[in-house]
Design a protein around this motif. Structure first.
Motif, PDB file in Angstrom:
ATOM      1  N   GLN A  55      -0.925   7.864  10.630  1.00  0.00           N
ATOM      2  CA  GLN A  55      -0.548   7.258   9.355  1.00  0.00           C
ATOM      3  C   GLN A  55       0.975   7.167   9.230  1.00  0.00           C
ATOM      4  OE1 GLN A  55      -2.512   6.311   6.122  1.00  0.00           O
ATOM      5  NE2 GLN A  55      -0.512   5.314   6.225  1.00  0.00           N
ATOM      6  N   THR A 112      -0.636   2.770  12.228  1.00  0.00           N
ATOM      7  CA  THR A 112      -0.282   2.013  11.026  1.00  0.00           C
ATOM      8  C   THR A 112       1.089   1.381  11.237  1.00  0.00           C
ATOM      9  OG1 THR A 112      -1.389   3.806   9.823  1.00  0.00           O
ATOM     10  CG2 THR A 112      -0.221   2.171   8.511  1.00  0.00           C
ATOM     11  N   HIS A 121      -4.218  -0.407  11.113  1.00  0.00           N
ATOM     12  CA  HIS A 121      -4.011  -0.761   9.713  1.00  0.00           C
ATOM     13  C   HIS A 121      -2.867  -1.780   9.730  1.00  0.00           C
ATOM     14  CE1 HIS A 121      -6.329   2.830   9.152  1.00  0.00           C
ATOM     15  NE2 HIS A 121      -6.110   2.929   7.848  1.00  0.00           N
ATOM     16  N   TYR A 156      -0.589  -5.127   5.412  1.00  0.00           N
ATOM     17  CA  TYR A 156      -0.998  -4.669   4.078  1.00  0.00           C
ATOM     18  C   TYR A 156       0.025  -5.125   3.050  1.00  0.00           C
ATOM     19  CZ  TYR A 156      -3.744  -1.636   1.021  1.00  0.00           C
ATOM     20  OH  TYR A 156      -4.585  -1.157   0.035  1.00  0.00           O
TER      21      TYR A 156
END
Length: 458
Positions: free
Chosen positions: A155, A189, A220, A223
């Motif tokens: 993350q 991420t 990920h 975003y």
């Protein structure tokens, strides 16, 4: 010889008027016959549910009522705040706390009908290997109920900020340790890196490492709701770059049968259709195993907070599946009970039902597609569906000779009972009415059954 029989069930591929008795012997369907004794309220037999994107270590941080995390309740509800407070929570983790919240989550999704899940656990300089250690224990203890994939997940930055290198070294150490035997996926991420150069390094490193370790890959990505394009103020989605990077790395040859999942990708909700068609054409032409996972419960909660009027955006999953794109896409819950998604139970069927409104997908065929997005399409995305399994599950059929995999039985009640009007002596009677019957996928998506009406048949 292990033998099991499931009687008086509706098989969607045969319509809602017929019921069948199904016999399974040693995990092979040995008989599918018209019901010998049809009942007025048969059950509905469906493929079980799958979570393609579920954060295990962050579940219930806000809703467990653990005083350790009480001071981390959202004040603004912003994405940056969620990143900050969740990072703070990681420093407070204990083994007992991680185990309890993880077990509560896995127990809950099983009662909801899920028998497979891709679970993210963060590995970095703050958490070390503690979340992974607990996830491995949970994977073993729930193996008889749920097929659990563990994602070693970054993350935090890997190539920028003060702790980027430290985070990467911890992750590389885990992938070289004995714990790697329980890790199926590498996840990063890229958007948390400080600039495009670091983002590119993150993606290249992840692709090369996944190939070297024979792992699935999960990003990920994108975003944001930034305008897409090449003009001033516009940004091309990184999802398009990933296609190029995978082709350059010769993914299909170097990491055969491993999928690449792109989660979130909210920016693609308003991508230029021409650019999107081009990217989809490249994916299909080169048969890249890319799957998009829409995460609307967290996306719609987070997107557009700094603007007025407030735009919302989530990956257009139904559009991606349809022509002209014809891409692999499904739906995931992402977070449950933390600052990224403080609301909801994480029920995949509720998510599919919301999809009717989110994607304005109101036909019966749409309902079948949405169910697939939390079932067989999700399993395919995370690499758990064989070619035979894909065909069987997409047709929602049960045929003699097929391997039996866990299925979801949706039971129907005969009547709904409520207290009747009180009589003169103060004693109430009972009013009973025939219960509505769920006899098709449409019924289950449009009106998800209560959890006590769902039963996994193994």
């Amino acid at each position: 010889m292990a033998k099991m029989k499931v009687d008086n069930v509706i098989l969607p591929s045969h319509g809602s008027e017929k019921t069948f008795d199904v016999t399974i012997t040693d995990n092979i369907v040995t008989s599918v016959r018209p019901s010998s004794a049809p009942h007025h309220c048969p059950s509905l037999l469906l493929p079980s549910l799958c979570h393609p994107h579920l954060h295990l270590d962050k579940a219930y941080l806000l809703t467990s009522n653990n005083p350790t995390y009480a001071h981390l309740a959202p004040k603004t509800g912003t994405f940056s705040e969620a990143l900050t407070t969740t990072a703070q929570a990681k420093s407070l983790y204990t083994e007992d706390d991680l185990y309890l919240r993880g077990a509560q989550l896995l127990s809950t999704i099983y009662t909801q009908g899920a028998t497979s899940a891709r679970t993210f656990v963060e590995v970095d300089a703050t958490t070390g290997t503690l979340p992974l250690t607990v996830a491995r224990r949970l994977k073993r203890e729930f193996a008889h109920l749920i097929e659990i994939q563990i994602v070693a997940f970054a993350q935090e930055p890997l190539f920028s900020k003060d702790d980027g290198e430290a985070n990467r070294l911890v992750l590389e150490g885990v992938l070289a340790s004995e714990a790697a035997a329980d890790i199926s996926v590498l996840g990063t991420t890229p958007y948390v890196e400080v600039d495009e150069h670091a983002m590119s390094e993150n993606i290249h490193w992840a692709i090369e490492t996944a190939i070297d370790k024979c792992l699935h890959l999960d990003f990920h990505l994108d975003y944001n709701l930034k305008p897409t394009g090449i003009n001033q103020g516009q940004v091309m989605p990184w999802a398009f770059n990933v296609v190029t990077f995978l082709l350059t790395a010769d993914w299909n040859t170097m990491n055969k049968d491993k999928t690449v999942v792109l989660g979130h990708c909210t920016q693609l909700s308003h991508a230029n259709p021409r650019n999107l068609r081009h990217a989809a054409h490249r994916i299909r032409t080169h048969n890249l195993p890319i799957h998009f996972v829409g995460l609307p419960t967290s996306d719609l909660f987070m997107m557009g907070r700094d603007h007025y009027p407030k735009p919302r955006g989530t990956l257009p999953v139904m559009d991606f599946i349809r022509e002209p794109y014809c891409l692999n896409a499904c739906l995931g819950v992402n977070n449950v009970g933390n600052a990224f998604t403080p609301y909801g139970t994480g029920d995949p069927l509720t998510l599919a039902s919301w999809g009717v409104g989110i994607y304005q997908a109101g036909t019966e065929k749409d309902a079948e597609t949405l169910y697939g997005c939390v079932s067989w399409r999700a399993r395919k995305a995370i690499g758990l569906a064989s070619e035979q399994d894909e065909k069987e599950r997409e047709e929602t059929d049960v045929v003699e000779g097929m391997r039996w995999k866990p299925m979801l039985l949706v039971e129907n009640k005969g009547a709904v009972e409520v207290p009747g009007p009180g009589s003169g002596d103060g004693v109430s009677g009972v009013m009973a009415f025939p219960a509505r019957q769920r006899v098709s996928i449409r019924d289950v998506v449009w009106d998800p059954p209560e959890v006590n009406l769902r039963k996994v048949i193994r």
